[in-house]
Design a protein around this motif. Structure first.
Motif, PDB file in Angstrom:
ATOM      1  N   GLY A  28     -31.281 -29.956  11.802  1.00  0.00           N
ATOM      2  CA  GLY A  28     -30.423 -29.406  10.706  1.00  0.00           C
ATOM      3  C   GLY A  28     -28.390 -30.963  11.303  1.00  0.00           C
ATOM      4  O   GLY A  28     -27.914 -31.588  10.667  1.00  0.00           O
ATOM      5  N   GLY A  29     -29.255 -30.377  12.922  1.00  0.00           N
ATOM      6  CA  GLY A  29     -27.752 -31.970  13.584  1.00  0.00           C
ATOM      7  C   GLY A  29     -28.342 -32.976  13.689  1.00  0.00           C
ATOM      8  O   GLY A  29     -29.601 -32.970  13.186  1.00  0.00           O
ATOM      9  N   SER A  30     -27.799 -33.767  13.820  1.00  0.00           N
ATOM     10  CA  SER A  30     -27.842 -34.855  13.880  1.00  0.00           C
ATOM     11  C   SER A  30     -28.869 -35.657  15.432  1.00  0.00           C
ATOM     12  O   SER A  30     -29.038 -36.962  15.141  1.00  0.00           O
ATOM     13  N   LEU A  31     -28.730 -34.900  16.059  1.00  0.00           N
ATOM     14  CA  LEU A  31     -29.861 -35.236  16.903  1.00  0.00           C
ATOM     15  C   LEU A  31     -30.973 -33.849  16.649  1.00  0.00           C
ATOM     16  O   LEU A  31     -31.067 -33.537  18.131  1.00  0.00           O
ATOM     17  N   ALA A  32     -31.782 -33.248  16.076  1.00  0.00           N
ATOM     18  CA  ALA A  32     -31.782 -32.328  16.037  1.00  0.00           C
ATOM     19  C   ALA A  32     -33.354 -32.277  17.354  1.00  0.00           C
ATOM     20  O   ALA A  32     -34.435 -33.015  17.062  1.00  0.00           O
ATOM     21  N   VAL A  33     -33.284 -31.156  18.318  1.00  0.00           N
ATOM     22  CA  VAL A  33     -34.302 -30.950  19.085  1.00  0.00           C
ATOM     23  C   VAL A  33     -35.978 -29.900  18.026  1.00  0.00           C
ATOM     24  O   VAL A  33     -35.378 -28.808  17.466  1.00  0.00           O
ATOM     25  N   PRO A  34     -37.005 -30.815  17.867  1.00  0.00           N
ATOM     26  CA  PRO A  34     -37.244 -29.992  17.285  1.00  0.00           C
ATOM     27  C   PRO A  34     -37.951 -28.418  17.607  1.00  0.00           C
ATOM     28  O   PRO A  34     -37.888 -28.453  19.336  1.00  0.00           O
ATOM     29  N   ARG A  35     -38.055 -27.366  16.944  1.00  0.00           N
ATOM     30  CA  ARG A  35     -37.901 -26.470  17.445  1.00  0.00           C
ATOM     31  C   ARG A  35     -37.048 -26.081  18.195  1.00  0.00           C
ATOM     32  O   ARG A  35     -36.865 -24.910  19.158  1.00  0.00           O
ATOM     33  N   GLY A  36     -35.769 -26.301  18.326  1.00  0.00           N
ATOM     34  CA  GLY A  36     -34.110 -25.909  19.116  1.00  0.00           C
ATOM     35  C   GLY A  36     -34.233 -24.919  19.048  1.00  0.00           C
ATOM     36  O   GLY A  36     -33.342 -24.335  20.002  1.00  0.00           O
ATOM     37  N   ASP A  37     -34.157 -23.835  17.650  1.00  0.00           N
ATOM     38  CA  ASP A  37     -33.122 -23.182  17.278  1.00  0.00           C
ATOM     39  C   ASP A  37     -34.419 -21.530  17.798  1.00  0.00           C
ATOM     40  O   ASP A  37     -33.811 -21.234  17.454  1.00  0.00           O
ATOM     41  N   GLU A  38     -35.633 -22.023  17.761  1.00  0.00           N
ATOM     42  CA  GLU A  38     -36.557 -20.760  18.384  1.00  0.00           C
ATOM     43  C   GLU A  38     -36.119 -20.650  20.185  1.00  0.00           C
ATOM     44  O   GLU A  38     -36.521 -19.447  20.538  1.00  0.00           O
ATOM     45  N   ILE A  39     -35.581 -21.395  20.984  1.00  0.00           N
ATOM     46  CA  ILE A  39     -34.915 -20.081  22.113  1.00  0.00           C
ATOM     47  C   ILE A  39     -33.470 -19.481  21.934  1.00  0.00           C
ATOM     48  O   ILE A  39     -33.078 -19.007  22.856  1.00  0.00           O
ATOM     49  N   ILE A  40     -32.872 -19.588  20.447  1.00  0.00           N
ATOM     50  CA  ILE A  40     -31.598 -19.338  20.611  1.00  0.00           C
ATOM     51  C   ILE A  40     -32.329 -17.536  20.939  1.00  0.00           C
ATOM     52  O   ILE A  40     -31.351 -16.640  22.050  1.00  0.00           O
ATOM     53  N   PRO A  41     -32.220 -16.486  20.766  1.00  0.00           N
ATOM     54  CA  PRO A  41     -33.079 -15.190  20.253  1.00  0.00           C
ATOM     55  C   PRO A  41     -33.817 -14.704  22.058  1.00  0.00           C
ATOM     56  O   PRO A  41     -33.031 -14.347  22.904  1.00  0.00           O
ATOM     57  N   VAL A  42     -34.311 -16.161  22.517  1.00  0.00           N
ATOM     58  CA  VAL A  42     -34.324 -15.790  23.601  1.00  0.00           C
ATOM     59  C   VAL A  42     -33.839 -16.031  25.249  1.00  0.00           C
ATOM     60  O   VAL A  42     -33.507 -15.395  25.770  1.00  0.00           O
ATOM     61  N   LEU A  43     -32.715 -17.041  24.643  1.00  0.00           N
ATOM     62  CA  LEU A  43     -31.486 -16.962  25.325  1.00  0.00           C
ATOM     63  C   LEU A  43     -30.397 -15.738  25.728  1.00  0.00           C
ATOM     64  O   LEU A  43     -29.774 -15.746  26.019  1.00  0.00           O
ATOM     65  N   ASN A  44     -30.459 -15.657  24.019  1.00  0.00           N
ATOM     66  CA  ASN A  44     -29.825 -14.145  24.053  1.00  0.00           C
ATOM     67  C   ASN A  44     -30.634 -12.658  24.932  1.00  0.00           C
ATOM     68  O   ASN A  44     -29.849 -11.656  26.129  1.00  0.00           O
ATOM     69  N   GLY A  45     -31.976 -13.021  25.045  1.00  0.00           N
ATOM     70  CA  GLY A  45     -32.322 -11.884  26.035  1.00  0.00           C
ATOM     71  C   GLY A  45     -31.904 -12.376  27.682  1.00  0.00           C
ATOM     72  O   GLY A  45     -31.065 -11.422  28.499  1.00  0.00           O
ATOM     73  N   TYR A  46     -32.057 -13.467  28.040  1.00  0.00           N
ATOM     74  CA  TYR A  46     -32.043 -13.958  29.578  1.00  0.00           C
ATOM     75  C   TYR A  46     -29.824 -13.755  29.664  1.00  0.00           C
ATOM     76  O   TYR A  46     -29.886 -12.605  30.626  1.00  0.00           O
ATOM     77  N   LEU A  47     -29.537 -14.234  28.508  1.00  0.00           N
ATOM     78  CA  LEU A  47     -27.525 -13.479  28.696  1.00  0.00           C
ATOM     79  C   LEU A  47     -27.842 -12.181  28.751  1.00  0.00           C
ATOM     80  O   LEU A  47     -27.145 -11.572  29.486  1.00  0.00           O
ATOM     81  N   ALA A  48     -28.368 -11.361  27.984  1.00  0.00           N
ATOM     82  CA  ALA A  48     -27.913  -9.358  28.147  1.00  0.00           C
ATOM     83  C   ALA A  48     -28.288  -9.620  29.598  1.00  0.00           C
ATOM     84  O   ALA A  48     -27.668  -8.486  30.390  1.00  0.00           O
ATOM     85  N   ALA A  49     -29.562  -9.890  29.938  1.00  0.00           N
ATOM     86  CA  ALA A  49     -30.062  -9.328  31.574  1.00  0.00           C
ATOM     87  C   ALA A  49     -29.129  -9.646  32.745  1.00  0.00           C
ATOM     88  O   ALA A  49     -28.447  -8.555  33.221  1.00  0.00           O
ATOM     89  N   PHE A  50     -28.095 -11.339  32.674  1.00  0.00           N
ATOM     90  CA  PHE A  50     -27.841 -11.321  33.383  1.00  0.00           C
ATOM     91  C   PHE A  50     -26.047 -10.797  33.098  1.00  0.00           C
ATOM     92  O   PHE A  50     -25.162 -10.748  34.072  1.00  0.00           O
ATOM     93  N   GLN A  51     -26.255 -10.273  31.620  1.00  0.00           N
ATOM     94  CA  GLN A  51     -24.921  -9.750  31.999  1.00  0.00           C
ATOM     95  C   GLN A  51     -24.752  -8.281  32.410  1.00  0.00           C
ATOM     96  O   GLN A  51     -24.012  -8.005  32.862  1.00  0.00           O
ATOM     97  N   GLN A  52     -25.699  -7.424  32.205  1.00  0.00           N
ATOM     98  CA  GLN A  52     -26.064  -6.581  32.632  1.00  0.00           C
ATOM     99  C   GLN A  52     -25.932  -6.292  34.161  1.00  0.00           C
ATOM    100  O   GLN A  52     -24.973  -5.103  34.626  1.00  0.00           O
ATOM    101  N   ALA A  53     -26.590  -7.034  34.472  1.00  0.00           N
ATOM    102  CA  ALA A  53     -26.584  -7.901  35.767  1.00  0.00           C
ATOM    103  C   ALA A  53     -24.733  -7.927  36.525  1.00  0.00           C
ATOM    104  O   ALA A  53     -24.731  -7.895  38.030  1.00  0.00           O
ATOM    105  N   GLY A  54     -23.891  -8.730  35.725  1.00  0.00           N
ATOM    106  CA  GLY A  54     -22.613  -8.509  36.302  1.00  0.00           C
ATOM    107  C   GLY A  54     -22.972  -9.885  36.752  1.00  0.00           C
ATOM    108  O   GLY A  54     -22.113 -10.932  37.239  1.00  0.00           O
ATOM    109  N   LEU A  55     -23.588 -11.030  36.628  1.00  0.00           N
ATOM    110  CA  LEU A  55     -23.820 -12.523  36.902  1.00  0.00           C
ATOM    111  C   LEU A  55     -23.389 -13.578  36.197  1.00  0.00           C
ATOM    112  O   LEU A  55     -23.009 -12.923  34.878  1.00  0.00           O
ATOM    113  N   PRO A  56     -23.178 -14.230  36.745  1.00  0.00           N
ATOM    114  CA  PRO A  56     -22.346 -15.306  36.748  1.00  0.00           C
ATOM    115  C   PRO A  56     -23.426 -16.307  35.264  1.00  0.00           C
ATOM    116  O   PRO A  56     -24.395 -16.151  35.220  1.00  0.00           O
TER     117      PRO A  56
END
Ligand code: VGL
Ligand code: ZN
Length: 202
Positions: A28-56
Motif C-alpha cells: 500500500g506504500g509508494s515503494l512497497a516491498v512485497p510481503r514487507g508487513d510479514e516481518i512486523i510480528p517477527v520483529l516484535n518478538g525480537y523487540l520483546a527479547a531485547f527489551q526484556q534483556a535491557g538491551l538497546p
C-alpha cells in the motif's frame, strides 16, 4: 545459508537495529516491498527479547527531502517515498518500538542517496558510546538498505547477525534478495532466526 541451530543468549554489548520499517515500504506504500508487513510480528518478538534483556534498540529511517535525487522526477530510480515528516515516512504502526528507541534518520541530503544506516549518520558513534559490539540487523529492504547497513557494520568491526526471518527484498530482479543474503553471509554476517534466541527471564 541456514541459521545456526544452537540457542543463543543475549548479553551486554548486544543491540537490535531495525532498518527502515516505514509505511512507504509496506504493502500500500509508494515503494512497497512485497510481503514487507510479514516481518512486523517477527520483529516484535525480537523487540520483546531485547527489551526484556535491557538491551538497546535502534531504528533507522529513510528521511528524504521532497526533491530527493533518488526520486524519479529528479531522475532517480525510485518513486518518491519516505519524505521527511510525511505519513509514509512513519514507522510501521504495528511495530512495538520501545519509548527509548534510538532513531537514526538517513539520506536527508537532497543531492545524495544513502542506503546504509551508517552513511552520513551518528550510528557508529552512538553504538561505540553504548559499548555495542554485536549487532542484530533486520528490516527493509534485504537487497538495499539492509545489505548496505550489514556490509558497513562488518567493515566497522561489529559482529553482525542477520535476522533471516525479519527481512524482505524489493527483488527488482528476481533473486536480488537471495543474492544479497549470500553476499552478507560471505562477508562474515551470521544468520539467526527468532526461535534461536533464548528469551531472557523477566
Ligand atoms: C530503500 C530503496 C530506496 C531501503 C530506501 O530502505 O531499502 N530502498 N530507499
Ligand atoms: Zn530511499
Amino acid at each position: 545459508m541456514s541459521a545456526d541451530a544452537f540457542p543463543m543468549s543475549l548479553h551486554a554489548g548486544d543491540a537490535l537495529l531495525i532498518v527502515d520499517l516505514q509505511s512507504d515500504f509496506l504493502p500500500g506504500g509508494s515503494l512497497a516491498v512485497p510481503r514487507g508487513d510479514e516481518i512486523i510480528p517477527v520483529l516484535n518478538g525480537y523487540l520483546a527479547a531485547f527489551q526484556q534483556a535491557g538491551l538497546p534498540v535502534l531504528a533507522t529511517r529513510d528521511w528524504h527531502p521532497s526533491d530527493h535525487c533518488s526520486f524519479r522526477p529528479q531522475g532517480g530510480p525510485w518513486p518518491p517515498h519516505c519524505v521527511a515528516g510525511s505519513a509514509g515516512a512513519q514507522f510501521a504502526s504495528g511495530l512495538k518500538l520501545p519509548v527509548d528507541v534510538i532513531v537514526i534518520s538517513k539520506a536527508t541530503d537532497p543531492q545524495r542517496d544513502a542506503y546504509s544506516g551508517f552513511e552520513g549518520t551518528e550510528l557508529d558513534h552512538l553504538l561505540r558510546e553504548a559499548g555495542v559490539s554485536r549487532l542484530f540487523i533486520g528490516g527493509l529492504a534485504t537487497d538495499y538498505c539492509v545489505l548496505h547497513t550489514v556490509r558497513d557494520a562488518l567493515k566497522l568491526g561489529y559482529q553482525t547477525l542477520l535476522l533471516q526471518d525479519a527481512v524482505r527484498a524489493v527483488d527488482a530482479r528476481p533473486g536480488d534478495g537471495e543474492r544479497a543474503i549470500v553476499d552478507m553471509l560471505k562477508q562474515g554476517a551470521r544468520a539467526v532466526t527468532l526461535n534461536h534466541i533464548r528469551m531472557p527471564s523477566p
